[in-house]
Design an enzyme around this catalytic site. Sequence first.
Site, PDB file in Angstrom:
ATOM      1  N   ARG A  16     -14.481  11.955   7.423  1.00 41.99           N
ATOM      2  CA  ARG A  16     -13.207  12.654   7.647  1.00 41.99           C
ATOM      3  C   ARG A  16     -12.909  13.592   6.486  1.00 41.99           C
ATOM      4  O   ARG A  16     -12.410  14.700   6.678  1.00 41.99           O
ATOM      5  CB  ARG A  16     -12.067  11.643   7.783  1.00 41.99           C
ATOM      6  CG  ARG A  16     -12.062  10.903   9.114  1.00 41.99           C
ATOM      7  CD  ARG A  16     -11.099   9.720   9.072  1.00 41.99           C
ATOM      8  NE  ARG A  16      -9.738  10.140   8.777  1.00 41.99           N
ATOM      9  CZ  ARG A  16      -8.804   9.366   8.230  1.00 41.99           C
ATOM     10  NH1 ARG A  16      -9.086   8.107   7.918  1.00 41.99           N
ATOM     11  NH2 ARG A  16      -7.600   9.830   7.995  1.00 41.99           N
ATOM     12  N   ASP A  28     -14.395   1.737   7.745  1.00 42.56           N
ATOM     13  CA  ASP A  28     -13.432   2.690   7.185  1.00 42.56           C
ATOM     14  C   ASP A  28     -14.068   3.519   6.083  1.00 42.56           C
ATOM     15  O   ASP A  28     -13.846   4.718   5.995  1.00 42.56           O
ATOM     16  CB  ASP A  28     -12.201   1.958   6.633  1.00 42.56           C
ATOM     17  CG  ASP A  28     -11.276   2.934   5.933  1.00 42.56           C
ATOM     18  OD1 ASP A  28     -10.807   3.858   6.610  1.00 42.56           O
ATOM     19  OD2 ASP A  28     -11.056   2.806   4.717  1.00 42.56           O
ATOM     20  N   LYS A  34      -7.936  -1.970   6.305  1.00 47.72           N
ATOM     21  CA  LYS A  34      -8.183  -2.509   4.970  1.00 47.72           C
ATOM     22  C   LYS A  34      -7.174  -3.592   4.617  1.00 47.72           C
ATOM     23  O   LYS A  34      -7.534  -4.624   4.053  1.00 47.72           O
ATOM     24  CB  LYS A  34      -8.122  -1.375   3.930  1.00 47.72           C
ATOM     25  CG  LYS A  34      -9.422  -0.581   3.866  1.00 47.72           C
ATOM     26  CD  LYS A  34      -9.340   0.552   2.852  1.00 47.72           C
ATOM     27  CE  LYS A  34      -8.337   1.596   3.295  1.00 47.72           C
ATOM     28  NZ  LYS A  34      -8.388   2.839   2.489  1.00 47.72           N
ATOM     29  N   SER A  47      -7.192   3.429   9.269  1.00 43.71           N
ATOM     30  CA  SER A  47      -7.836   3.325   7.962  1.00 43.71           C
ATOM     31  C   SER A  47      -7.049   2.389   7.039  1.00 43.71           C
ATOM     32  O   SER A  47      -7.594   1.434   6.480  1.00 43.71           O
ATOM     33  CB  SER A  47      -7.938   4.719   7.340  1.00 43.71           C
ATOM     34  OG  SER A  47      -8.376   4.638   6.000  1.00 43.71           O
ATOM     35  N   HIS A  80       0.846  -1.197   0.000  1.00 42.04           N
ATOM     36  CA  HIS A  80       0.000   0.000   0.000  1.00 42.04           C
ATOM     37  C   HIS A  80       0.870   1.231   0.000  1.00 42.04           C
ATOM     38  O   HIS A  80       1.933   1.253   0.617  1.00 42.04           O
ATOM     39  CB  HIS A  80      -0.901   0.002   1.239  1.00 42.04           C
ATOM     40  CG  HIS A  80      -1.868   1.147   1.243  1.00 42.04           C
ATOM     41  ND1 HIS A  80      -3.050   1.122   0.562  1.00 42.04           N
ATOM     42  CD2 HIS A  80      -1.797   2.363   1.832  1.00 42.04           C
ATOM     43  CE1 HIS A  80      -3.687   2.282   0.727  1.00 42.04           C
ATOM     44  NE2 HIS A  80      -2.946   3.050   1.502  1.00 42.04           N
TER      45      HIS A  80
END
Lengths: 442, 442
Positions: free
Chosen positions: B168, B161, B187, B183, B82
């Site tokens: 947010r 999330d 995931k 967050s 990620h």
Amino acid sequence: MRFYDLIIKKRDGQELTKKEINFMIKEYCEDRIPDYQMSAMLMAIYFQGMNIDEIKYLTMAMVHSGKIIDLSSIPGIKVDKHSTGGVGDTTTLALAPMVAAAGVPVAKMSGRGLGHTGGTIDKLESIKGFKTELGLNKFINIVKKVGASIISPTSDLAPADKKLYALRDVTGTIDSIPLIVSSIMSKKLAAGADAIVLDVTTGSGAFMKEYKDALKLGKIMVDIGLEFGKETVSVITNMGEPLGFAIGNSLEVKEAIEVLKNRGPEDLRDLCLVLGAYMLELGGAAKNYEEGRKRLEKILKEGTAFSKFKEMVAAQGGNPEIIDKPELLPLAKHCTKIKAVITGYIQKIDSQLIGESAMLLGAGREKKESEIDLSVGIILKKKVGSKVNINEDLAEVYYNDSEKLKEAKNKLLSSFVIGDKKPKKIPLILAAISKEGVKEFR
Amino acid sequence: MRFYDLIIKKRDGQELTKKEINFMIKEYCEDRIPDYQMSAMLMAIYFQGMNIDEIKYLTMAMVHSGKIIDLSSIPGIKVDKHSTGGVGDTTTLALAPMVAAAGVPVAKMSGRGLGHTGGTIDKLESIKGFKTELGLNKFINIVKKVGASIISPTSDLAPADKKLYALRDVTGTIDSIPLIVSSIMSKKLAAGADAIVLDVTTGSGAFMKEYKDALKLGKIMVDIGLEFGKETVSVITNMGEPLGFAIGNSLEVKEAIEVLKNRGPEDLRDLCLVLGAYMLELGGAAKNYEEGRKRLEKILKEGTAFSKFKEMVAAQGGNPEIIDKPELLPLAKHCTKIKAVITGYIQKIDSQLIGESAMLLGAGREKKESEIDLSVGIILKKKVGSKVNINEDLAEVYYNDSEKLKEAKNKLLSSFVIGDKKPKKIPLILAAISKEGVKEFR
């Protein structure tokens, strides 16, 4: 302009401009800013604060979210009064007729209560027939004729505050000085008075737990009042224990009547005299605080404030006979007592806990929609500094419903701290702040 | 438990318990906590932060708001990747086939983009026929057969999330380390991989503008990964300028193909090798980073990653011919250039401004509902440190719609800072954080 950018700006500790604050209030009132963005902004204000200019702009924007009431047809200097809240605080009921009896007109809008006990308006409704929702003309005419009137706020009195307060109340953003100041001052300024006396409470039952924070709050409110051309005095008072003996709506009305009869609890009477003396000074009915206080002591002695209260009750549709015979006020069906479990001196009476106890009995609203039971409440038999013997009464509990009685009694009992030594009593009046500066009493 | 009390608790700087955090996420997902209360909580978290336990509980609660994907039927150690986001970042497209070619299975769920350019999923959709919404079984079967698959997240992947991120995004509470960590990690953990490599970007185009903040973020994510038993490596990379030359969806796909052909921009290639080397190490296909890197250099040279990408495209319904002939990818109708107005060295290329410029061309989404134009974008002709002569090309702009072209070109031009001296180039890879600690590259 995007409200999102204003949230970031305040979050990052920057100052919002007049234009930005006006945008925020206008768009929020017209439902173009959603609650979820406004609550993020309120929490950012909680952490980053606002400077005096921002508070001024916010207050002004909130005043102009509705109409400013025009009291100019009433002769004289109209002086308004507000308290930041205490437990057992029935001051307004005695104070308004006292000040009116001295010739200073009192045209007051007062709220319903959310929390421990009802507000002034709830308390007045325990007088049979008393109407708190009069038209503006009738309200002004009563002030002209009687000298005092107390009603519910009209719906166009700072509607931005109403909307914001409801949101603050559920998002943990009540205890913020800029938000408290703008809320109080916007309502006072929109209500149209010429001068304002504020009772800023401190201690366990108040918003501002610390004296220094109360002083800061009082000072900012004086500054904001002066910014708008209204002479303002903040009196800092100790709410370390409940005011007077009575906590509960009809019980507090009874206690206010006692004060008007030149009796009643010493602390409540004293607070009325202090606040009233400043109201007389600002209203031009006394040269200074000392003269104002003497004048009010005389008024209480001669009974003119008592008659004034009866007149006001009658003018607003209430039964004035009740003021002569307070035993006609609603009273709960049952009474029980709580007793001291040891001998000693009362060190502390936790106002917060007493308030919660009264709420359990039904004296206050947990939610906006809750019904209040005007007849229930608590009468303290001891105050801080009193000597108490084992098994002696600490308080009477007036109740109708026994469902939460046990919990209420437990809270009440735990609010009393009893110890060996006679405690040093904190005075009720701690300081007064005016345009001349701070005068500390302690 | 009342959520109001939890807001106050966090506002006052206290630690939330596991039970309280579970309550918060469960009640919010089931719509029993309104957005306006949650946004106040998010802002309180922004200011007060969370300790490592709180972040762990929050991440766990978010993982369990949906289903954890079971990848156990795929043999081998599945390694996920990620990036916290950068401009022109097309790493995943090249990286997934490279790692798969080395025998480490990549079962990756990737998002659509909100902001400057599209996300990996949007980019892949510029390949005709490529399907990103496959069923879970098909996804797993492709990974088993090909070694790599990239799809859109299933709707039950950490739904908390999704809901929180949307809030947010409009309340100024994106840039909070505990909220970013929970967050991302929720995931990744829900997506079922055995190990995780994170690209934590820093610089003008990234969440974390400062190296020290990126380091902190990277460290916490490694700790959280390890808490859940997943070996995790954070690589801190410099996003002080865009990655590679291409910014825009189909343009970036073309650039990824270049990397797979053992060509392409040096920085993009280098980042793929670094992240890939750690993926190989965690996936058991290399003893250490150095061996992993050598292995991947060989794979690029031999073209096996390129073939792997074609296989994956074909397996997901895309036309593999396009990978051989990238000129078949969508390309905008018009091209214009921006030129240097003085001679000198490129001192800085502001990623943020380049990103905004690409968004104006239509390459990114301003709102969730916005349509993306996959064919538009920017090709940089110079990078930081390059010598440029007056009137020489700085960048090419590919566009279809000339409405916002002028604004886009102005932003693009202003993103280049040209000066006399050759600047000291900041390396791309700054540090790597693993369970062994921090290894700084600079």
